[in-house]
Design a protein around this motif. Structure first.
Motif, PDB file in Angstrom:
ATOM      1  N   LYS A  48     -15.636   1.285  34.186  1.00 50.60           N
ATOM      2  CA  LYS A  48     -15.560   2.283  35.251  1.00 50.60           C
ATOM      3  C   LYS A  48     -15.212   3.637  34.638  1.00 50.60           C
ATOM      4  CE  LYS A  48     -13.464   1.524  39.262  1.00 50.60           C
ATOM      5  NZ  LYS A  48     -12.401   1.341  40.313  1.00 50.60           N
ATOM      6  N   ASP A  49     -16.012   4.649  34.938  1.00 49.40           N
ATOM      7  CA  ASP A  49     -15.793   6.009  34.439  1.00 49.40           C
ATOM      8  C   ASP A  49     -15.447   6.941  35.594  1.00 49.40           C
ATOM      9  OD1 ASP A  49     -16.764   4.854  32.146  1.00 49.40           O
ATOM     10  OD2 ASP A  49     -18.551   6.098  31.995  1.00 49.40           O
ATOM     11  N   GLN A 142      -9.163  17.564  30.526  1.00 49.57           N
ATOM     12  CA  GLN A 142      -9.597  16.947  31.764  1.00 49.57           C
ATOM     13  C   GLN A 142      -9.009  15.553  31.822  1.00 49.57           C
ATOM     14  OE1 GLN A 142     -13.985  17.253  31.887  1.00 49.57           O
ATOM     15  NE2 GLN A 142     -13.709  17.893  34.000  1.00 49.57           N
ATOM     16  N   SER A 143      -8.591  15.156  33.011  1.00 47.29           N
ATOM     17  CA  SER A 143      -8.040  13.814  33.163  1.00 47.29           C
ATOM     18  C   SER A 143      -9.185  12.854  33.442  1.00 47.29           C
ATOM     19  CB  SER A 143      -7.014  13.799  34.296  1.00 47.29           C
ATOM     20  OG  SER A 143      -6.366  12.545  34.338  1.00 47.29           O
ATOM     21  N   CYS A 144      -9.855  12.427  32.366  1.00 43.92           N
ATOM     22  CA  CYS A 144     -10.995  11.510  32.470  1.00 43.92           C
ATOM     23  C   CYS A 144     -10.572  10.127  31.989  1.00 43.92           C
ATOM     24  CB  CYS A 144     -12.171  12.013  31.645  1.00 43.92           C
ATOM     25  SG  CYS A 144     -12.883  13.559  32.282  1.00 43.92           S
ATOM     26  N   HIS A 145     -10.982   9.119  32.726  1.00 40.82           N
ATOM     27  CA  HIS A 145     -10.522   7.758  32.492  1.00 40.82           C
ATOM     28  C   HIS A 145     -11.686   6.791  32.276  1.00 40.82           C
ATOM     29  CE1 HIS A 145      -6.596   8.961  34.402  1.00 40.82           C
ATOM     30  NE2 HIS A 145      -7.419   9.801  35.006  1.00 40.82           N
ATOM     31  N   LYS A 146     -11.381   5.734  31.521  1.00 36.59           N
ATOM     32  CA  LYS A 146     -12.308   4.613  31.378  1.00 36.59           C
ATOM     33  C   LYS A 146     -11.517   3.324  31.574  1.00 36.59           C
ATOM     34  CE  LYS A 146     -15.597   6.945  28.356  1.00 36.59           C
ATOM     35  NZ  LYS A 146     -16.295   6.947  27.042  1.00 36.59           N
ATOM     36  N   GLU A 147     -12.022   2.483  32.439  1.00 35.26           N
ATOM     37  CA  GLU A 147     -11.368   1.212  32.723  1.00 35.26           C
ATOM     38  C   GLU A 147     -12.352   0.079  32.472  1.00 35.26           C
ATOM     39  OE1 GLU A 147      -9.976   1.420  36.729  1.00 35.26           O
ATOM     40  OE2 GLU A 147      -8.578   3.080  36.330  1.00 35.26           O
ATOM     41  N   TYR A 148     -11.929  -0.894  31.685  1.00 32.72           N
ATOM     42  CA  TYR A 148     -12.768  -2.047  31.368  1.00 32.72           C
ATOM     43  C   TYR A 148     -12.196  -3.316  31.998  1.00 32.72           C
ATOM     44  CZ  TYR A 148     -15.690   0.174  27.772  1.00 32.72           C
ATOM     45  OH  TYR A 148     -16.593   0.958  27.106  1.00 32.72           O
ATOM     46  N   SER A 160      -7.700  -0.119  29.656  1.00 32.02           N
ATOM     47  CA  SER A 160      -7.976   1.224  30.155  1.00 32.02           C
ATOM     48  C   SER A 160      -7.407   2.265  29.204  1.00 32.02           C
ATOM     49  CB  SER A 160      -7.384   1.410  31.556  1.00 32.02           C
ATOM     50  OG  SER A 160      -5.985   1.318  31.526  1.00 32.02           O
ATOM     51  N   PHE A 161      -7.982   3.449  29.251  1.00 33.48           N
ATOM     52  CA  PHE A 161      -7.481   4.545  28.437  1.00 33.48           C
ATOM     53  C   PHE A 161      -8.031   5.860  28.987  1.00 33.48           C
ATOM     54  CE2 PHE A 161     -11.409   3.066  26.480  1.00 33.48           C
ATOM     55  CZ  PHE A 161     -12.103   4.232  26.200  1.00 33.48           C
TER      56      PHE A 161
END
Length: 209
Positions: A48-49, A142-148, A160-161
């Motif tokens: 998830k991006d 930017q507060s950008c996230h990646k969740e696996y 996640s990170f």
């Protein structure tokens, strides 16, 4: 008549313009995961991006408009077709896309093979080598996230990170950058990001609806 016209304009806007939130995207993905769970030996994962506050709008195949509500979410679901091939499908605030077959890169194969190592890894947060209130003066953060989420043999785990955790562009060096970039998860993520970028730039994502 003057009072009626604004009403019809509002009605048309509501019909032709949709706004969907994170729950909408999660529901689409949950349905896809349920389909994958029906396979004999389900093995799949998703990414998830999102960037906080990033809003996007699209013109749909039927000509209507759709926009993300508060934040745009893109979720990519990957599942194994055989030992060397994957399929993946994109979902976002405006619906689903047609699945795409892909080959498995060396880093993807390694991550899926070394499942326990992947599960134990920890992405460390950004930490500057020196404490300075102005350490980020030259950065656009930017507060950008990646969740696996990984599902292997009936067992699930999540990772996640923030993209910021991988950077080394502040006034002072991020002492965790090298550690993070050496992880199986991050190498897997880099390959996936490159692949998604390729498909985006070449117009290979086609909406199902």
């Amino acid at each position: 008549m003057k009072k009626i016209l604004p009403f019809f304009a509002l009605l048309i806007t509501c019909i032709c313009f949709a706004q969907n939130d994170e729950a909408f995207v999660d529901a689409l993905v949950a349905q896809k995961m349920a389909e994958l769970e029906m396979q004999e030996n389900p093995e799949y994962f998703l990414r998830k991006d999102y960037c906080d506050g990033n809003i996007q709008m699209f013109v749909m195949p039927d000509g209507k408009h759709c926009a993300s509500k508060s934040t745009y979410y893109a979720i990519y679901v990957f599942w194994k077709e055989d030992e060397d091939k994957l399929k993946f499908q994109k979902f976002d605030n405006c619906g689903s896309f047609i699945p795409i077959p892909i080959g498995m890169s060396k880093n993807i194969k390694k991550a899926l093979k070394e499942k326990q190592d992947l599960k134990k890894e920890v992405v460390k947060p950004f930490e500057a080598e020196k404490i300075d209130n102005n350490a980020f003066d030259n950065m656009s953060v930017q507060s950008c996230h990646k969740e696996y989420k990984f599902i292997f043999e009936g067992n699930a785990f999540e990772k996640s990170f923030k993209e910021f955790d991988l950077t080394n562009n502040s006034k002072y060096k991020n002492i965790n950058a090298d550690h993070n970039k050496s992880l199986l998860l991050i190498k897997l993520d880099e390959d996936i990001s490159e692949m998604i970028k390729h498909f985006e730039e070449n117009g290979k994502f086609f909406r199902e609806n």
